[in-house]
Design an enzyme around this catalytic site. Structure first.
Site, PDB file in Angstrom:
ATOM      1  N   HIS A  37       0.950  -1.199   0.295  1.00  0.00           N
ATOM      2  CA  HIS A  37      -0.286  -0.138  -0.059  1.00  0.00           C
ATOM      3  C   HIS A  37       1.322   1.060  -0.308  1.00  0.00           C
ATOM      4  O   HIS A  37       0.400   2.564   0.180  1.00  0.00           O
ATOM      5  CB  HIS A  37      -0.882   0.004   0.814  1.00  0.00           C
ATOM      6  CG  HIS A  37      -2.306  -0.831   0.859  1.00  0.00           C
ATOM      7  ND1 HIS A  37      -2.153  -1.956   1.839  1.00  0.00           N
ATOM      8  CD2 HIS A  37      -3.509  -0.860   0.081  1.00  0.00           C
ATOM      9  CE1 HIS A  37      -3.409  -2.380   1.219  1.00  0.00           C
ATOM     10  NE2 HIS A  37      -4.253  -1.885   0.000  1.00  0.00           N
ATOM     11  N   HIS A  59      -4.767  -2.180 -11.591  1.00  0.00           N
ATOM     12  CA  HIS A  59      -5.125  -2.016 -10.893  1.00  0.00           C
ATOM     13  C   HIS A  59      -7.277  -1.438 -10.894  1.00  0.00           C
ATOM     14  O   HIS A  59      -7.180  -1.013 -12.029  1.00  0.00           O
ATOM     15  CB  HIS A  59      -5.044  -0.418 -10.286  1.00  0.00           C
ATOM     16  CG  HIS A  59      -5.758   0.181  -8.709  1.00  0.00           C
ATOM     17  ND1 HIS A  59      -6.917   0.610  -8.698  1.00  0.00           N
ATOM     18  CD2 HIS A  59      -4.992  -0.713  -7.598  1.00  0.00           C
ATOM     19  CE1 HIS A  59      -6.902   0.885  -7.741  1.00  0.00           C
ATOM     20  NE2 HIS A  59      -6.133  -0.360  -6.476  1.00  0.00           N
TER      21      HIS A  59
END
Length: 393
Positions: free
Chosen positions: A199, A299
């Site tokens: 992340h 993504h």
């Protein structure tokens, strides 16, 4: 066909998703002068209100334009918005309108988008599971759920094993992360891909320590190991590790993507079609990556419209590695919104053949789920993590 109306639509439900951001969708409905309708999707995160308002502003540049002129229309907004290259809100707004325009173009021609982009490279798209590990804290938690994912037919799964650590990690955090990753690897075996989600939250020194500890578990890639904007940190990471690096979900322009590719900061690029510039810019980013031997893994974490268009583009590109997929961990309403049009079967999604982005939208359900844009709650656990995993043990 001229664009007549552009409507931002916020959707939410009492049935929440596996994370705060997963409980909301922002759609864009584009309607033309002859009544054709197309759908795009924008990114919610903690910016629901600002993105909603950005769509309204960006729309001013598109009303009255020919919907088929997607390239020209994108560049008109590029010209108008002085800060597009620095504005996530502007970038996701124009991306959503672009996706909806391609949806209309496909419907006008009676063709799925993949045919307009050169035809299928593959009939089905390999996907990996994400969102599956909500409430996982101990290695046993991760191992048990990982086994369930593999039983569903998935050939790969991604997860964040770092608990509540941010920017730096100590020996306890390294030990906990390794125990979780080891448990998953042992649970799924050597034939299943595992991907490690960071992340984008560590400094380079901590990320390097993590890589040295976890590389023995043969991750397919390490995703965003260092803060996105920390270019020098990425260079240090690349020179100090041997792992495969994936990044790119926060890229918002073609030129920004070119910088990351040109500086060899990633082996796998993860552009997000809902903020890179829609289909129009995403296909160019893919071409840049292909020319530089960089693989693509879009993504794809937000909603069912994004998922649909990501499948269409994944079908046509030669340098696809694998596609992210939250579909089986969406709240049910996100699947119902597209009549469950993109199911995962044995770890793959068959490329839909319906015109446009490949799915129909349940207009009745859309009207039922409409909501006003409101601020999302902010707690100790960041909205970008999978629910109830911001803990140690």
């Amino acid at each position: 066909m001229k664009i007549q109306e552009i409507e931002p639509i916020v959707l939410t439900s009492k049935e929440k998703g596996g994370a705060t951001w997963a409980s909301t969708m922002i759609l864009v409905r584009v309607t033309t002068s002859n009544g054709a309708v197309g759908y795009g999707e924008a990114v919610p995160t903690l910016r629901v209100i600002s993105v909603y308002n950005a769509i309204k502003q960006v729309s001013k540049a598109f009303i009255g334009k020919e919907v088929e002129e997607v390239e020209k229309n994108y560049h008109e907004w590029y010209k108008q918005d002085f800060y597009l290259a620095r504005s996530f809100e502007s970038a996701t707004a124009v991306s959503a309108i672009d996706i909806a325009s391609w949806d209309i173009l496909g419907k006008e021609l009676g063709s799925p988008i993949y045919k307009l982009l050169g035809g299928k490279f593959r009939d089905k798209v390999l996907v990996y599971a994400n969102g599956w590990y909500s409430d996982c804290v101990t290695p046993e938690d991760f191992a048990n759920k990982a086994k369930e994912v593999v039983k569903m037919g998935y050939k790969g799964l991604k997860f964040d094993p770092f608990g509540q650590y941010y920017d730096w990690i100590d020996e306890k955090g390294l030990r906990e992360a390794e125990e979780r990753v080891k448990a998953v690897r042992e649970a799924v075996g050597d034939e299943v891909y595992i991907m490690i989600e960071h992340h984008g939250r560590f400094n380079a020194n901590s990320a390097i320590k993590i890589a040295h500890v976890l590389e023995k578990y043969n991750p397919l890639f390490m995703e965003e190991p260092v803060h996105h904007e920390d270019i020098e940190g990425y260079k240090k990471y690349r020179s100090s590790t041997k792992v495969t690096v994936a990044l790119g979900e926060r890229l918002i322009s073609l030129k920004e993507a070119m910088f990351y590719i040109d500086n060899r900061l990633a082996d796998v690029l993860q552009p997000d079609i809902t903020n890179i510039g829609g289909v129009t810019i995403a296909r160019k980013v893919v071409a840049l990556a292909e020319a530089n031997d960089v693989e693509i893994a879009f993504h794809n974490a937000f909603g069912s419209i994004q998922n649909a268009v990501s499948i269409q583009l994944s079908a046509v590109i030669p340098n696809l590695l694998i596609l992210e997929n939250f579909y089986d961990w969406f709240p049910q309403w996100k699947r119902d919104l597209v009549y469950n049009g993109t199911p995962v079967e044995d770890g793959y999604v068959k490329v839909p053949e319906k015109p446009g982005i490949g799915v129909d939208v349940n207009e009745k359900l859309l009207e039922e789920l409409k909501a006003e844009p409101i601020p999302l709650e902010v707690g100790e656990e960041p909205v970008w993590v999978v629910k109830n995993t911001w803990r140690g043990y």
